[in-house]
Design a protein around this motif. Structure first.
Motif, PDB file in Angstrom:
ATOM      1  N   SER A 143      -1.135   2.093  -5.770  1.00  0.00           N
ATOM      2  CA  SER A 143      -1.420   1.380  -4.560  1.00  0.00           C
ATOM      3  C   SER A 143      -3.023   1.338  -4.515  1.00  0.00           C
ATOM      4  CB  SER A 143      -1.066   1.980  -3.404  1.00  0.00           C
ATOM      5  OG  SER A 143      -1.769   3.235  -3.060  1.00  0.00           O
ATOM      6  N   ALA A 144      -3.528   0.193  -3.730  1.00  0.00           N
ATOM      7  CA  ALA A 144      -4.931   0.209  -3.655  1.00  0.00           C
ATOM      8  C   ALA A 144      -5.650   1.685  -3.026  1.00  0.00           C
ATOM      9  CB  ALA A 144      -5.226  -1.005  -3.010  1.00  0.00           C
ATOM     10  N   PRO A 145      -4.789   1.990  -2.022  1.00  0.00           N
ATOM     11  CA  PRO A 145      -5.697   3.192  -1.384  1.00  0.00           C
ATOM     12  C   PRO A 145      -5.654   4.283  -2.481  1.00  0.00           C
ATOM     13  CG  PRO A 145      -4.158   2.234   0.334  1.00  0.00           C
ATOM     14  CD  PRO A 145      -3.831   1.492  -1.183  1.00  0.00           C
TER      15      PRO A 145
ATOM     16  N   THR B  71       0.921  -1.196   0.122  1.00  0.00           N
ATOM     17  CA  THR B  71      -0.034   0.106   0.037  1.00  0.00           C
ATOM     18  C   THR B  71       0.711   1.428   0.079  1.00  0.00           C
ATOM     19  OG1 THR B  71      -0.161  -0.257   2.413  1.00  0.00           O
ATOM     20  CG2 THR B  71      -2.017  -1.167   1.075  1.00  0.00           C
ATOM     21  N   THR B  72       2.237   1.329   0.406  1.00  0.00           N
ATOM     22  CA  THR B  72       2.820   2.321   0.520  1.00  0.00           C
ATOM     23  C   THR B  72       4.539   1.708   0.146  1.00  0.00           C
ATOM     24  OG1 THR B  72       3.501   2.207   2.705  1.00  0.00           O
ATOM     25  CG2 THR B  72       1.780   3.604   2.005  1.00  0.00           C
TER      26      THR B  72
ATOM     27  N   THR C 215      -5.025  -7.767  -1.290  1.00  0.00           N
ATOM     28  CA  THR C 215      -4.895  -6.341  -1.012  1.00  0.00           C
ATOM     29  C   THR C 215      -6.000  -5.469  -1.384  1.00  0.00           C
ATOM     30  OG1 THR C 215      -2.372  -6.308  -0.968  1.00  0.00           O
ATOM     31  CG2 THR C 215      -3.513  -4.142  -1.432  1.00  0.00           C
ATOM     32  N   LEU C 216      -6.500  -5.759  -2.834  1.00  0.00           N
ATOM     33  CA  LEU C 216      -7.820  -5.055  -3.165  1.00  0.00           C
ATOM     34  C   LEU C 216      -8.874  -5.448  -2.488  1.00  0.00           C
ATOM     35  CD1 LEU C 216      -7.277  -6.012  -7.137  1.00  0.00           C
ATOM     36  CD2 LEU C 216      -7.132  -3.832  -6.090  1.00  0.00           C
TER      37      LEU C 216
ATOM     38  N   LYS D  72      -9.204  -6.321   0.819  1.00  0.00           N
ATOM     39  CA  LYS D  72      -9.231  -5.342   2.112  1.00  0.00           C
ATOM     40  C   LYS D  72      -9.435  -4.004   1.745  1.00  0.00           C
ATOM     41  CE  LYS D  72      -5.489  -8.306   4.233  1.00  0.00           C
ATOM     42  NZ  LYS D  72      -3.997  -8.233   4.636  1.00  0.00           N
ATOM     43  N   HIS D  73      -9.280  -3.537   0.497  1.00  0.00           N
ATOM     44  CA  HIS D  73      -9.518  -1.976   0.386  1.00  0.00           C
ATOM     45  C   HIS D  73     -10.889  -1.797  -0.432  1.00  0.00           C
ATOM     46  CE1 HIS D  73      -5.517  -1.784   1.588  1.00  0.00           C
ATOM     47  NE2 HIS D  73      -5.775  -0.405   1.982  1.00  0.00           N
ATOM     48  N   GLY D  74     -11.717  -2.687  -0.334  1.00  0.00           N
ATOM     49  CA  GLY D  74     -13.135  -2.544  -0.974  1.00  0.00           C
ATOM     50  C   GLY D  74     -13.153  -2.584  -2.474  1.00  0.00           C
TER      51      GLY D  74
ATOM     52  N   GLN E 169      -8.472   3.700  -4.547  1.00  0.00           N
ATOM     53  CA  GLN E 169      -9.608   4.015  -3.902  1.00  0.00           C
ATOM     54  C   GLN E 169     -10.170   5.654  -4.042  1.00  0.00           C
ATOM     55  OE1 GLN E 169      -9.184   2.703   0.235  1.00  0.00           O
ATOM     56  NE2 GLN E 169     -11.099   1.690   0.191  1.00  0.00           N
ATOM     57  N   GLU E 170      -9.026   6.346  -3.922  1.00  0.00           N
ATOM     58  CA  GLU E 170      -9.259   7.881  -4.138  1.00  0.00           C
ATOM     59  C   GLU E 170      -9.674   8.122  -5.516  1.00  0.00           C
ATOM     60  OE1 GLU E 170      -6.382  10.565  -2.326  1.00  0.00           O
ATOM     61  OE2 GLU E 170      -5.759   9.296  -0.973  1.00  0.00           O
TER      62      GLU E 170
END
Length: 232
Positions: free
Chosen positions: A78-80, A69-70, A114-115, A117-119, A83-84
């Motif tokens: 990254s997945a976050p 994720t970082t 990972t995906l 976990k981040h919806g 998301q944004e």
């Protein structure tokens, strides 16, 4: 009944102008279909795509993600961050990532986790080469890829995944599996999903076909009992 899903992978194509043109063309057509629609443009177009499809039934998908994720992973996303950008779906395991970038089943599995976990819902691509099909190993290859891609995931997480069967020999070549070949492999995949998840999960999970799907063959392919949509 499983809903039909059409996912469009733009690969390294597209532009801001194309998004504007697409919006004008697709808007009136959306009233004529009940299919779920996902568009996967290059990363730099994701946020613009999100704004363009706001208020429609079109969802935004990414073509790739990193499992971390970082960190110091130059050029990765990254997945976050996805998301944004309003991303709801992401392709993992595409043959071009496997072949050109050396991605392994284990790395693809970590991306999938990972995906989730981040919806973000994964579209897990699996498929055999021409050599593997001519050697009659296609089912073994696909079952192994499927198992490694979903292994260790909770059943509820597996149910959020979509599987895309893409015979490598049919991607961008103009060749395509016959409807019977494609449907047979989809039956094999669904049978394996019964073991990996559960019969109920397998019955409800969408399995897409990809590999030179076009306006001429799409209707016949999508009429097959086990084909729930297309990755184009």
């Amino acid at each position: 009944m499983r809903a039909k899903l059409i996912a469009a992978n733009w690969k390294m194509n597209g532009s801001f102008a194309l998004i504007d043109a697409m919006q004008k063309v697709l808007s009136p057509l959306l009233e004529e279909t009940t299919c779920e629609i996902v568009i996967c443009p290059p990363d730099v177009l994701l946020y613009s795509m999100k704004n363009a499809v706001k208020g429609t039934r079109i969802s935004v998908g990414a073509q790739n993600v990193h499992s971390e994720t970082t960190g110091a992973f130059t050029g990765e996303t990254s997945a976050p961050l996805l998301q944004e950008c309003g991303v709801q779906w992401c392709i993992v395991g595409h043959s071009e990532r496997r072949i050109l970038f050396g991605e392994t089943d284990e790395f693809i599995r970590s991306k999938t986790e990972t995906l989730l976990k981040h919806g973000i819902r994964p579209i897990l691509c699996i498929g055999e080469t021409l050599e593997q099909r001519e050697s009659s190993n296609q089912e073994e290859v696909v079952v192994i890829q499927l198992g490694k891609g979903l292994s260790g995931l909770a059943v509820d997480d597996q149910k959020r995944c979509v599987v895309a069967y893409e015979p490598i020999w049919a991607i961008g070549t103009g060749k395509t599996a016959t409807p019977e070949q494609a449907n047979s492999m989809h039956k094999t995949i669904r049978k394996e999903l019964e073991s990996l998840a559960s019969p109920e999960a397998a019955e409800n999970m969408q399995i897409l076909y990809g590999g030179s799907v076009n306006a001429e063959n799409a209707k016949t392919l999508l009429s097959q009992s086990e084909i729930d949509g297309a990755l184009v």
